[in-house]
Design a protein around this motif. Structure first.
Motif, PDB file in Angstrom:
ATOM      1  N   ALA A 182       0.843  -1.180  -0.040  1.00 55.10           N
ATOM      2  CA  ALA A 182       0.154  -0.012   0.004  1.00 55.10           C
ATOM      3  C   ALA A 182       0.764   1.211   0.018  1.00 55.10           C
ATOM      4  O   ALA A 182       0.127   2.208  -0.208  1.00 55.10           O
ATOM      5  CB  ALA A 182      -1.004  -0.061   1.239  1.00 55.10           C
TER       6      ALA A 182
ATOM      7  N   PRO B 272      -3.275  -0.865  -4.555  1.00 52.44           N
ATOM      8  CA  PRO B 272      -2.090  -1.234  -4.333  1.00 52.44           C
ATOM      9  C   PRO B 272      -1.170  -1.875  -5.361  1.00 52.44           C
ATOM     10  O   PRO B 272      -1.915  -2.607  -6.118  1.00 52.44           O
ATOM     11  CB  PRO B 272      -2.177  -1.815  -2.875  1.00 52.44           C
ATOM     12  CG  PRO B 272      -3.470  -1.604  -2.436  1.00 52.44           C
ATOM     13  CD  PRO B 272      -4.137  -1.228  -3.447  1.00 52.44           C
TER      14      PRO B 272
ATOM     15  N   LYS C 206       0.594   2.806  -5.385  1.00 50.16           N
ATOM     16  CA  LYS C 206      -0.729   2.442  -6.020  1.00 50.16           C
ATOM     17  C   LYS C 206      -0.556   2.686  -7.462  1.00 50.16           C
ATOM     18  O   LYS C 206       0.571   3.275  -7.913  1.00 50.16           O
ATOM     19  CB  LYS C 206      -1.798   2.823  -5.366  1.00 50.16           C
ATOM     20  CG  LYS C 206      -1.836   2.697  -4.018  1.00 50.16           C
ATOM     21  CD  LYS C 206      -3.362   3.166  -3.183  1.00 50.16           C
ATOM     22  CE  LYS C 206      -3.364   2.912  -1.759  1.00 50.16           C
ATOM     23  NZ  LYS C 206      -4.803   3.556  -0.929  1.00 50.16           N
TER      24      LYS C 206
ATOM     25  N   SER D 177       1.254   6.404  -2.243  1.00 49.12           N
ATOM     26  CA  SER D 177      -0.124   5.943  -1.656  1.00 49.12           C
ATOM     27  C   SER D 177      -0.961   7.064  -1.299  1.00 49.12           C
ATOM     28  O   SER D 177      -2.147   7.103  -1.325  1.00 49.12           O
ATOM     29  CB  SER D 177      -0.011   5.195  -0.691  1.00 49.12           C
ATOM     30  OG  SER D 177       0.759   5.698   0.390  1.00 49.12           O
TER      31      SER D 177
END
Length: 289
Positions: A222, A248, A225, A240
């Motif tokens: 995560a 992700p 992304k 992120s």
């Protein structure tokens, strides 16, 4: 009184030295963790640059060969899992998996994939290792060998592939991918799915079958992304906290039996802890679609 004062001063100096040493140890540990995180970001950036220069969007070979999203081709997450002691090895290659392809195209594709793997090793892996060989103690143990034979199971084939691991070479990795004396016929090796799972550090150690109690497991990072944009990885990978982020980055995926779910989650907890500061791992488990 004077002797007592000297003793007190000596005690205070000793205590101060212990505090300084402890702080230094913590600082070194934190610095090492940060360094490894930076090393892995550099690796990912090198991968992105390589794929974008080698696989132009208008001729996206990953969609032709593997039906993969471009971001799924990144190896940095699994390499980090090897460096942190979670996986015995990582396979670095670009297998094509469509057995329904015209047989006349297979030698052509295999040749291209071999060249692509060699080019990746030369331009990404070797340069990255050379840059960071002394950046972190674990980097000096990182080794890579080409799998010179086609390793085949009932469900998969590993070809045009390199195998990376931490020295000393784990026995299960050598026996599965790098024992070149066992190939029958020449150039081929047959191993079990469970042996491959063990060599790759997956928690499912049973043979694949047609039973309905299988689960698909995915580990996602995560920290990064991606969004769809012209099939170019440099435009897919974003931080992120970006408002454009879609989902992700896939780190690894594998299959387990339902009764392996607890063991799979325990492995994930270990991995998440080991890679803290390097990745922000998330766990996904679902029935096959």
């Amino acid at each position: 009184m004077m002797a007592s004062s000297k003793a007190a001063r000596a005690c205070m100096l000793a205590l101060s030295a212990l505090v300084v040493a402890h702080a230094a140890k913590r600082a070194i540990s934190k610095s090492s963790a940060n360094t490894l995180a930076e090393i892995m970001v550099d690796f990912m950036q090198r991968e992105i640059g390589f794929f974008n220069s080698t696989l132009p969007g208008e001729n996206n070979r990953f969609h032709l060969w593997n039906n993969l999203e471009p971001s799924d081709a990144l190896h940095y997450g699994e390499v980090a899992l090897v460096l942190c002691g979670i996986k015995p090895c990582v396979l670095i290659g670009f297998n094509y998996v469509n057995d329904e392809d015209d047989h006349r195209m297979r030698p052509w594709r295999r040749s291209l994939l071999n060249n692509l793997a060699d080019q990746y090793k030369s331009e990404v892996w070797d340069r990255w290792c050379e840059t960071h060989h002394q950046s972190h103690h674990v980097m000096s143990r990182l080794k890579i060998q080409r799998i010179s034979q086609i390793v085949s199971t009932d469900t998969a084939r590993f070809d045009c592939t390199y195998c990376a691991y931490l020295d000393p070479l784990p026995d299960i990795v050598r026996q599965t991918f790098l024992d070149h004396s066992l190939g029958l016929p020449v150039g081929w090796r047959r191993v079990s799915d469970s042996q491959v799972a063990k060599a790759l550090g997956y928690p499912c150690l049973v043979e694949l079958d047609d039973a309905e109690d299988w689960l698909e497991v995915a580990w996602l990072d995560a920290n990064w992304k991606w969004v769809r944009s012209h099939n170019r990885i440099s435009e897919l990978v974003v931080k992120s906290n970006s408002s454009q982020a879609d989902e992700p980055i896939l780190v690894t995926t594998f299959w387990i039996k339902q009764h392996d779910s607890r063991r799979s989650k325990e492995l994930f907890v270990r991995a998440r802890q080991a890679t803290k500061g390097i990745m922000d791992l998330k766990y996904l488990e679902r029935p096959p679609r």
